[in-house]
Design a protein around this motif. Structure first.
Motif, PDB file in Angstrom:
ATOM      1  N   ASN D 143      43.476  32.083  34.557  1.00 45.10           N
ATOM      2  CA  ASN D 143      43.043  33.059  33.573  1.00 45.10           C
ATOM      3  C   ASN D 143      42.889  34.460  34.106  1.00 45.10           C
ATOM      4  OD1 ASN D 143      42.593  32.137  30.799  1.00 45.10           O
ATOM      5  ND2 ASN D 143      41.591  30.466  31.876  1.00 45.10           N
ATOM      6  N   CYS D 144      42.963  34.575  35.413  1.00 44.19           N
ATOM      7  CA  CYS D 144      42.784  35.899  35.990  1.00 44.19           C
ATOM      8  C   CYS D 144      44.033  36.266  36.761  1.00 44.19           C
ATOM      9  CB  CYS D 144      41.560  35.873  36.900  1.00 44.19           C
ATOM     10  SG  CYS D 144      41.402  37.347  37.854  1.00 44.19           S
ATOM     11  N   GLN D 145      44.788  37.223  36.266  1.00 39.54           N
ATOM     12  CA  GLN D 145      46.028  37.621  36.923  1.00 39.54           C
ATOM     13  C   GLN D 145      45.963  39.056  37.400  1.00 39.54           C
ATOM     14  OE1 GLN D 145      48.619  35.647  37.802  1.00 39.54           O
ATOM     15  NE2 GLN D 145      47.351  33.948  37.108  1.00 39.54           N
ATOM     16  N   PHE D 146      46.969  39.430  38.163  1.00 40.89           N
ATOM     17  CA  PHE D 146      46.923  40.713  38.862  1.00 40.89           C
ATOM     18  C   PHE D 146      48.278  41.400  38.751  1.00 40.89           C
ATOM     19  CE2 PHE D 146      46.426  43.597  42.417  1.00 40.89           C
ATOM     20  CZ  PHE D 146      45.059  43.752  42.571  1.00 40.89           C
ATOM     21  N   VAL D 147      48.270  42.689  38.459  1.00 36.14           N
ATOM     22  CA  VAL D 147      49.509  43.471  38.483  1.00 36.14           C
ATOM     23  C   VAL D 147      49.368  44.531  39.564  1.00 36.14           C
ATOM     24  CG1 VAL D 147      50.993  45.055  37.222  1.00 36.14           C
ATOM     25  CG2 VAL D 147      50.069  43.050  36.078  1.00 36.14           C
ATOM     26  N   PHE D 148      50.327  44.539  40.473  1.00 32.43           N
ATOM     27  CA  PHE D 148      50.197  45.405  41.649  1.00 32.43           C
ATOM     28  C   PHE D 148      50.737  46.802  41.388  1.00 32.43           C
ATOM     29  CE2 PHE D 148      50.126  41.116  43.101  1.00 32.43           C
ATOM     30  CZ  PHE D 148      49.262  41.116  44.172  1.00 32.43           C
ATOM     31  N   PRO D 223      47.054  34.300  30.485  1.00 24.34           N
ATOM     32  CA  PRO D 223      45.700  34.533  30.991  1.00 24.34           C
ATOM     33  C   PRO D 223      44.856  35.303  29.988  1.00 24.34           C
ATOM     34  CG  PRO D 223      47.168  36.177  31.870  1.00 24.34           C
ATOM     35  CD  PRO D 223      48.015  35.277  31.029  1.00 24.34           C
ATOM     36  N   GLU D 224      43.551  35.316  30.261  1.00 24.77           N
ATOM     37  CA  GLU D 224      42.649  36.072  29.415  1.00 24.77           C
ATOM     38  C   GLU D 224      42.458  37.468  29.958  1.00 24.77           C
ATOM     39  OE1 GLU D 224      38.681  34.744  27.795  1.00 24.77           O
ATOM     40  OE2 GLU D 224      39.232  33.188  29.243  1.00 24.77           O
ATOM     41  N   PHE D 225      42.583  37.534  31.288  1.00 26.23           N
ATOM     42  CA  PHE D 225      42.109  38.713  31.988  1.00 26.23           C
ATOM     43  C   PHE D 225      43.145  39.145  33.019  1.00 26.23           C
ATOM     44  CE2 PHE D 225      39.366  40.010  35.758  1.00 26.23           C
ATOM     45  CZ  PHE D 225      39.236  41.324  35.330  1.00 26.23           C
ATOM     46  N   VAL D 226      43.481  40.427  33.020  1.00 23.70           N
ATOM     47  CA  VAL D 226      44.444  40.926  33.991  1.00 23.70           C
ATOM     48  C   VAL D 226      43.869  42.131  34.713  1.00 23.70           C
ATOM     49  CG1 VAL D 226      46.787  41.778  34.362  1.00 23.70           C
ATOM     50  CG2 VAL D 226      46.344  40.193  32.492  1.00 23.70           C
ATOM     51  N   VAL D 227      43.927  42.088  36.032  1.00 22.43           N
ATOM     52  CA  VAL D 227      43.550  43.262  36.824  1.00 22.43           C
ATOM     53  C   VAL D 227      44.809  44.098  37.004  1.00 22.43           C
ATOM     54  CG1 VAL D 227      42.663  44.080  39.027  1.00 22.43           C
ATOM     55  CG2 VAL D 227      41.770  41.970  38.039  1.00 22.43           C
ATOM     56  N   LEU D 228      44.758  45.338  36.561  1.00 21.32           N
ATOM     57  CA  LEU D 228      45.916  46.229  36.687  1.00 21.32           C
ATOM     58  C   LEU D 228      45.584  47.244  37.771  1.00 21.32           C
ATOM     59  CD1 LEU D 228      46.231  46.799  32.861  1.00 21.32           C
ATOM     60  CD2 LEU D 228      47.786  45.416  34.230  1.00 21.32           C
ATOM     61  N   ASP D 229      46.204  47.073  38.929  1.00 23.45           N
ATOM     62  CA  ASP D 229      45.888  47.963  40.042  1.00 23.45           C
ATOM     63  C   ASP D 229      46.894  49.106  40.094  1.00 23.45           C
ATOM     64  OD1 ASP D 229      45.021  49.142  42.329  1.00 23.45           O
ATOM     65  OD2 ASP D 229      45.649  47.547  43.678  1.00 23.45           O
ATOM     66  N   GLU D 230      46.520  50.240  39.548  1.00 29.25           N
ATOM     67  CA  GLU D 230      47.409  51.409  39.514  1.00 29.25           C
ATOM     68  C   GLU D 230      48.809  51.032  39.057  1.00 29.25           C
ATOM     69  OE1 GLU D 230      46.753  54.623  41.424  1.00 29.25           O
ATOM     70  OE2 GLU D 230      44.980  54.088  42.580  1.00 29.25           O
ATOM     71  N   PRO D 231      48.949  50.404  37.891  1.00 30.37           N
ATOM     72  CA  PRO D 231      50.257  49.856  37.525  1.00 30.37           C
ATOM     73  C   PRO D 231      51.311  50.927  37.279  1.00 30.37           C
ATOM     74  CG  PRO D 231      48.767  49.754  35.659  1.00 30.37           C
ATOM     75  CD  PRO D 231      47.943  50.190  36.840  1.00 30.37           C
ATOM     76  N   THR D 232      50.916  52.176  37.087  1.00 30.77           N
ATOM     77  CA  THR D 232      51.942  53.179  36.782  1.00 30.77           C
ATOM     78  C   THR D 232      51.985  54.331  37.769  1.00 30.77           C
ATOM     79  OG1 THR D 232      50.429  54.388  35.345  1.00 30.77           O
ATOM     80  CG2 THR D 232      51.825  52.728  34.307  1.00 30.77           C
TER      81      THR D 232
END
Lengths: 314, 337, 411, 461
Positions: D143-148, D223-232
């Motif tokens: 449920n917790c994903q990450f975008v680098f 997932p319910e929740f995504v961490v977007l780490d400076e995606p742009t």
């Protein structure tokens, strides 16, 4: 940013999943071919590949090129009638040595020994080194520390000297030279692969695989190893040549059986004749060693330039 | 400064690694059986042999033997050299001096030539000098040292007789004192031009042969780090300041390219120590290599062990020096990471 | 509202830098990349021209060409001139054609450059002081000698060469031994100049900074050092290639303040290269937008930002998130930048442009003068007759009168 | 919507939804610093140093700060990529569970009643990162994903898009074979790519397309929740707009919760409902985005806002803008009291001045005095005895500090001169916590609650 020519576009009829699977492998092969083309763009690399191919052919067809000496084909047949014959003497294109051994025969059958030497040493040490280096890097902590101290000890001794000591102690034989080199060479690979794995482990794609929740083994198999292996491949290629160089040096010093058709031993055997003007034995055997090492160095160098990300785009 | 702490750590690790090396070497020698043969004469009876074994404590278990050997080592007793018919410690200094002299001259050839060629190749990338230097370096890495030595002997010794074989002409060698053991240095110190000329004539050919392979390694490293630094932005920044190209290359590119090359120079010293074995054989240079070869052929284990230990020690010390030099050359380096 | 037409401005002799029809190509194994394609613009004394565009549009290559810093090969100045005028004498030098020693004499003295990443543009193995001293040694050797109390005409060869070549870098040992007093005076003169330059950019404790290595300084401080180095010789033109992209916004703000302040005090003209349109508004007088190697629009900064005419400029502005934009409704430009390897003769933006018509794919639009000293390269401002095509092949036409009235409304 | 005092005290921004996806309490991430011959641990880089945060379900929480402030580390901790060295991270707490957690958190295990102990261990096994059961761990992981930030670096260069995007499905045995291919095609279409992209390598895509692939991978497990780490931040503006639009569209369609980490204020203003501002490992301010922008309650937020170039507004005159002085302090030894005080344009004497601050200001303002210090004996961060070179220098320093009108001068509680010795004691200040200032808004600035707020005093302008 490059858009490569190999973009395989999927037409509508091939969108059926079953066809997709086979397309996937053809895309992978296309990619490999593309990399090969990239590698072979360097003319020096091509020269290396050609020389290696010739050597392989020579090794494979040795019994066809010359009649194998009985009982041991790795001893030159003695032509006692033609001792120290210069090149061009009837039946001896490259001359003979002081015991009437044919130089050409020695070079042809020597290629088999060289191949045996480099393949055995490189493959076995590659496996051992990769295993040790992978365990150290993937586990880390104490295991890593212990393994690296062992590696440090091995690296503290210059490799030829180490191999020399081992071969000397085991007694003079070609088999012992192989064994000695195997004991020495794995360390380098362990160190290279460990460094690469530690680098790859810090990349975002490994982190991404962990976010997905994949197992450590899968991460190692799919992400870490494929991306860490390039420098190892390059080094192994270079070592295919280096091993023969060092092996030849060991036989030159006298650590192989007498009379063996090993190139280093042949240089040594021809050495005494040089002062008397009999240059051919040492020279031709030496040229064989040089060409062998040169070929693999050329290919290894080309691979490094084409594959190593550090020099990519230069 | 961290350099000192690092140095202390490395130095502390050094005996440990040497201990590891000695264990490996010792175990290997004992693998093949008792070294009693070196002390024995062919006409000895089994009883006499046993007495001999007892005398040298060769009847004890191997770990105990190792302990005795180590104890001897710490007191400066490396055993009896069968080939030199003298205690190892008495001979090793002379042999070491000869080999070091050869290695230093070869290193000089390799470093000066390697840096110069590598710089040119890196600056003139993908042009004729670059291709030549690259091919030359690959050739250097592929040439068997022992064969190359023979090859040079034919014209320069056999035909032209420019360079003699051996380390010296004994008559001249004996005319001067030898405080350092390095013939070239000693001849300069004693201000004896004949000896100087003699020492130079003897060392040139073996040094060039030995240095050639090491130079190959340095050329390729220097080239690739020059290529790297030449594309750094500070090189463009230096040009943007209006500096002449010569200065840009010398002060900005080459200076920084030397940093990674320093490590390779350390590694190439290992290459020199190895190559010395064959070169000494060919040129009859009375150094460690020639010594160990005869030891190998006559199964003289004490000499082999001493040789491995001393070369490993030199190799490690040089790498340590290089690491420290690295820290001074590149201010950004955090040692030990 | 001024009534000066574009052509009037272009013909005036009041320019410092004139880039005329510049094309820079790169030869790669895949083909020739036309990185800069027939670009012309000028910079007037004391003004700030912002050259704006996205990654790979050729703005940095343009900037480097002005200094003749594009590596050859693979680079190649395929056409054009880069002319720099000396405002005092009126003498003009073409940077691309002039002999190399003239180019070098100009670099760092009359044109200076600051780079995107100050961490990479400073040599890691030389102290800050030495790197700055190089500039003085190269361009101000006479001044150094005079300041050291040595008559330049009578100075011994040693001190001349120390001053001109290696100021503060390597004190030649022989010279040092024989002329100890002069050597010390020379070093003091060098140090004084360096300290002056550093403290001018608001660096606290310049003496300490002078003897430190770049890695010991923070990013903002390094950029200050770069600025000090660039302005050391009071250049007429400063090329700032994305000088704040590698910095945090709070540091960026202070660096921009500093550049502004230095410009005001010294009257330096600035060519400001950036991808960030929001920065332009704060301190550019004029704006030039590049896309895929070509100039697509230029004019007074505020005018262009207020009423962009080229579809690309319009898209670029609309894509920037602003307070008022409803979430998720940014006007994105579809697609991505085309490849510049052997591109077809067409408007490079046509593949992403909503106005695109048939004529756009087989004609290269040239810059068309608009009112208020503006220019735009778009077929919407051209009439079909001059291109020799049918009206239906043309994109929807915009009359110059309409542009003018739009500006009148906005201002 | 009502916000109780208790909720505010717990660091929860006003939310419309009932539960939090993630709840952080006093989370720290310290990296040990080793020194000396024996490599003893002598300190720690305090990357994240005591963060309380709640991420409300279905919303976007923006996390802004400059490089090195710990925002990326915090994001990685929440995504389970980096273990926290202290504090708790709770996953999926509903309102009751959260109340129980808050109640029991401060109670030592020994003094809990048997019933409480059961509740606590139940909470830990179901919700707390690091002590969850295997199954719950799986639920969390899915449920917790990450975008680098750098899409290219986050895509294995040796895998085809099909394998990259399909990998999560394979790991959880969601699909295989033809089914997998179809699902991957669906995902790709969801992010604006097509089946023709299935069998390509990452290097064959443009930057924007790569980020789309990486988003598709993150969405594979629903997932319910995504961490977007400076995606742009690695993308050009025109492409950035495409990706931001896509992210918003996906959030609306799939009811996603985002933690949006960025340094770009314009982007975060556009994207987030709530905003947390980080400085040096701690949260400086948190609140609804629009309010934080309109009326910052922490000087750091204000400086950030003022420094951010914008296309709007009338301020071409930036003399009124606040700027920070100096550089970011070393996170191994962060300033006492308020972390911003040495650089703050509106600091007061209560902000936690310490001896090191004095050295810093001496070094830049009066280097002569600084150089005249020969020895320093510190008894605490706030008190020290300085031995000067001579009596004159000591007197100079003494008078200088005594007459100082700066906030630092105000913090001096006691200063004594004795020959060449100067002993100085400064007011001791505890670390300033995040305090509720207005409904739904919290700030860690002392001035935030005061009538004048964080406006700079007239003379310091």
């Amino acid at each position: 940013m490059t858009m490569t020519s190999e973009n395989v576009t999927i037409s509508s009829e091939s969108q059926h999943p079953r066809k997709l699977r086979s397309r996937a492998s053809s895309v992978r092969w296309a990619r490999r071919r593309e990399v090969m083309r990239e590698v072979l763009r360097n003319p020096l690399t091509v020269i290396g590949v050609v020389i290696i191919t010739l050597f392989l052919l020579m090794a494979a067809m040795a019994p066809l090129l010359t009649e194998a000496n009985q009982p041991d084909p790795y001893q030159s047949p003695r032509d006692w009638a033609n001792i120290d014959a210069a090149p061009g003497v009837e039946g001896h294109v490259l001359g003979t040595d002081s015991t009437g051994g044919d130089v050409l025969y020695g070079i042809i059958w020597g290629s088999r020994l060289s191949l045996q030497l480099s393949l055995t040493v490189v493959i076995s040490t590659l496996i051992i080194g990769t295993f040790v280096g992978s365990v150290a890097a993937m586990r880390g902590g104490r295991i890593d520390n212990f393994l690296m101290r062992v590696v440090d000890v091995f690296l503290a001794i210059p490799e030829l000297i180490f191999a020399l000591a081992i071969a000397a102690i085991l007694g003079p034989s070609f088999r012992n030279i192989i064994l000695a080199l195997a004991v020495v060479f794995w360390v380098k690979y362990a160190r290279i692969i460990r460094g690469e794995i530690i680098r790859v482990k810090q990349t975002d794609y490994v982190a991404a695989a962990r976010v997905v929740g994949d197992s450590t083994w899968n991460v190692y198999r799919k992400d870490v190893l494929p991306n860490a292996v390039t420098p190892l491949v390059v080094q192994a290629t270079l070592d295919m040549g280096n091993v023969v160089l060092i092996g030849a040096a060991l036989s030159y010093i006298g650590l192989a059986q007498a009379g063996l058709t090993e190139w280093g031993a042949m240089v040594s055997a021809g050495q005494s004749g040089i002062l008397a003007g009999q240059w051919w034995v040492s020279t031709f055997a030496g040229v064989a060693i040089l060409l062998w090492a040169l070929a693999f160095n050329l290919v290894g160098d080309g691979l490094r330039d084409a594959l190593d990300p550090k020099t990519e785009g230069r | 400064m961290q350099v000192r702490q690092y140095l202390i750590r490395r130095l502390a690790l050094l005996p440990l690694i040497m201990l590891g090396v000695s264990i490996i070497v010792f175990t290997l020698t004992r693998f093949t059986g008792s070294p009693v043969g070196i002390y024995a004469t062919p006409d000895m009876t089994p009883d006499e042999l046993a007495a001999l074994e007892e005398r040298y404590r060769l009847d004890e278990p191997i770990p105990v033997q190792y302990a005795y050997w180590l104890w001897g080592l710490l007191r400066g007793d490396l055993g009896w050299s069968g080939v030199s018919v003298a205690p190892v410690t008495d001979v090793i200094g002379l042999k070491l001096a000869a080999t070091l002299e050869l290695a230093l001259f070869a290193a000089l050839v390799a470093i000066v030539g390697g840096i110069a060629l590598g710089t040119i190749a890196g600056v003139r990338r993908n042009k004729a000098p670059d291709h030549a230097a690259r091919f030359f370096s690959i050739l250097g890495a592929s040439t068997p040292t022992f064969w190359f030595g023979l090859l040079l002997l034919i014209p320069f010794y056999l035909w032209l007789d420019w360079f003699p074989i051996g380390r010296s002409t004994p008559e001249i060698f004996d005319t001067i004192a030898h405080p350092t053991g390095l013939y070239t240095v000693d001849s300069v110190v004693s201000l004896n031009p004949t000896a100087m000329w003699d020492s130079i004539r003897h060392i040139i050919l073996p040094a060039v042969v030995l240095g050639f392979g090491a130079m190959a390694i340095i050329v390729r490293m220097m080239r690739s780090s020059m290529v790297e630094t030449m594309s750094e932005e500070y090189v463009d920044a230096a040009r943007a300041k209006g500096l002449p190209e010569k200065l840009v290359i010398k002060r900005h590119a080459r200076r920084n390219a030397l940093v990674p090359t320093a490590t390779v120079i350390g590694l190439s010293f290992g290459f020199l120590l190895q190559g010395a074995v064959a070169v000494e054989l060919i040129f009859r240079w009375p150094g460690l290599g020639q010594w160990v070869t005869s030891a190998i052929l006559s199964g003289d284990q004490a000499t082999i062990m001493a040789y491995v230990l001393i070369t490993s020690l030199i190799f490690m010390l040089i790498n340590l020096t290089v690491d420290i030099a690295y820290a001074y050359l590149d201010r950004r380096v955090v040692l030990g990471s | 509202m001024s009534n000066v037409s574009a052509s009037d401005v272009n013909n005036s002799e009041d320019w410092l830098l004139r880039v005329d029809d510049l094309s820079v190509h790169f030869h790669t194994p895949r083909g020739v990349v036309q990185a800069v394609d027939h670009v012309s613009f000028e910079v007037r004394p004391g003004e700030t021209l912002a050259l704006v565009g996205e990654t790979g549009c050729g703005k940095s290559v343009t900037a480097r060409s002005i200094m003749k810093l594009v590596p050859e090969p693979p680079g190649d100045y395929a056409s054009g001139k880069v002319m720099l005028r000396n405002p005092a004498t009126g003498a003009v030098i073409d940077m691309l054609a002039a002999p190399m020693d003239q180019v070098r004499a100009t670099r760092g003295d009359r044109i200076a450059m600051i780079f995107q990443d100050p961490g990479k543009a400073l040599n890691p193995s030389l102290t800050i002081g030495r790197q700055l001293a190089e500039v003085f040694g190269e361009h101000r050797a006479q001044m150094l000698l005079t300041n050291a109390g040595i008559d330049p005409a009578k100075a011994p060869l040693g001190s001349k060469s120390v001053a001109s070549q290696r100021a503060g870098v390597i004190r030649r040992s022989f010279f040092n031994l024989t002329h100890r007093g002069q050597s010390r005076a020379l070093q003091a003169a060098v140090d004084a100049s360096v300290i002056d330059a550093l403290s001018d950019t608001g660096i606290p404790n310049p003496r300490k900074v002078m003897s430190s290595y770049p890695h010991e300084l923070s990013g903002g401080m390094k950029q200050r050092v770069m600025i000090a180095q660039a302005l050391a010789c009071d250049p007429d033109l400063l090329i700032a290639d994305e000088p704040t992209t590698a910095l945090d916004v709070t540091i960026q703000a202070r660096i921009l303040d500093l550049i502004n302040d230095m410009q005001q005090r010294r009257g330096t003209a600035i060519l400001y290269i950036t991808h960030d349109l929001s920065l332009v508004r704060q301190f550019a007088d004029r704006l030039a937008v590049m896309y895929a190697g070509r100039l697509v629009e230029s004019g007074p900064a505020l005018e262009v930002l207020r009423s962009p005419q080229h579809p690309y400029t319009q898209g670029l502005l609309a894509a920037i998130p602003r307070a008022g934009t409803p979430r998720g409704q940014l006007a994105a430009i579809a697609g991505s930048v085309p490849q510049l390897i052997d591109p077809p003769p067409q408007c490079h933006f046509s593949s992403r442009c909503s106005f695109s018509a048939q004529a756009c794919t087989n004609h290269v639009p040239g810059l068309i003068p608009l009112p208020v000293a503006r220019e735009v390269a778009c077929l919407r401002f051209t009439d079909a007759v001059s291109l020799g095509v049918n009206q239906e092949q043309m994109p929807s036409h915009v009359d110059l009168i309409e542009v003018e009235s739009a500006e009148a409304v906005s201002s | 919507m009502s916000i109780t005092e208790q909720q505010l005290g717990n660091g929860q921004p006003a939310t419309t939804s009932k539960s939090d996806v993630m709840t952080l309490r006093d989370v720290t991430v310290h990296y040990p610093v080793k020194e000396g011959v024996l490599q003893r641990v002598t300190g720690a880089v305090r990357a994240v140093d005591g963060v309380d945060l709640s991420i409300p379900r279905g919303q976007t929480l923006g996390l802004v700060g400059e490089s090195g402030c710990g925002k990326t580390t915090l994001g990685r901790v929440i995504a389970g990529l980096v273990p926290a060295t202290g504090g708790d991270i709770w996953f999926d707490l509903d309102e009751t569970a959260k109340a129980q957690m808050e109640r029991l958190r401060s109670v030592p295990e020994k003094s809990m009643s048997a019933e409480d102990k059961t509740i606590w261990s139940h909470l830990e096994a179901n919700h707390r990162l690091g002590s969850m059961t295997r199954e719950r761990q799986r639920v969390y992981r899915r449920n917790c994903q990450f975008v680098f930030q750098d899409a290219f670096a986050s895509l294995n260069p040796r895998q085809l898009v099909r394998d990259i995007v399909g990998r999560p499905l394979r790991v959880y045995h969601e699909a295989s074979g033809e089914d997998l291919d179809l699902k991957v095609i669906n995902l790709l279409e969801r992010v604006g790519l097509g089946p023709q992209h299935l069998l390509r390598y990452p290097h064959q895509f443009s930057g924007g397309q790569r980020q789309r692939i990486s988003i598709a991978r993150a969405l594979a497990l629903n997932p319910e929740f995504v961490v977007l780490d400076e995606p742009t931040s690695a993308l050009d503006v025109s492409v950035q707009a495409q990706i931001l639009n896509l992210l918003v569209e996906l959030q609306e369609d799939l009811g996603l919760t985002y933690l949006f980490i960025t340094h770009d204020l314009g982007v975060v203003q556009h994207m987030s409902d709530y905003l947390a501002v980080m400085y040096l490992g701690r949260i400086a301010e948190i609140g609804p985005t629009a309010e934080v922008f309109h009326d910052p309650l922490h000087p750091y937020t204000k400086v950030l806002r003022d420094s951010n170039p914008s296309l709007e507004g009338d301020e071409l005159d930036h003399s009124a803008h606040l700027r920070l002085t100096g550089t970011v302090p070393n996170p191994i030894d962060p300033p006492q009291g308020c972390r911003l005080h040495p650089r703050c344009p509106v600091s007061t004497s209560e902000c936690g001045w310490q001896v090191d601050d004095m050295f810093l200001s001496l070094e830049t303002s009066t280097p002569a005095s600084f150089e005249a210090i020969s020895r320093v004996e510190r008894s605490s961060p706030f008190a020290a005895q300085l031995v000067m070179d001579d009596d004159v220098a000591a007197l100079e320093l003494f008078t200088e500090i005594q007459n100082s009108r700066s906030p630092f001068g105000g913090a001096v509680e006691n200063i004594e001169l004795d020959g060449a010795n100067v002993s100085i004691r400064l007011r001791e200040v505890e670390e300033i916590p995040l305090i509720p200032v207005a409904p739904g808004r919290m700030s860690s600035c002392l001035l935030a609650g005061r009538p004048d707020g964080i406006r700079p005093p007239a003379e310091s302008r």
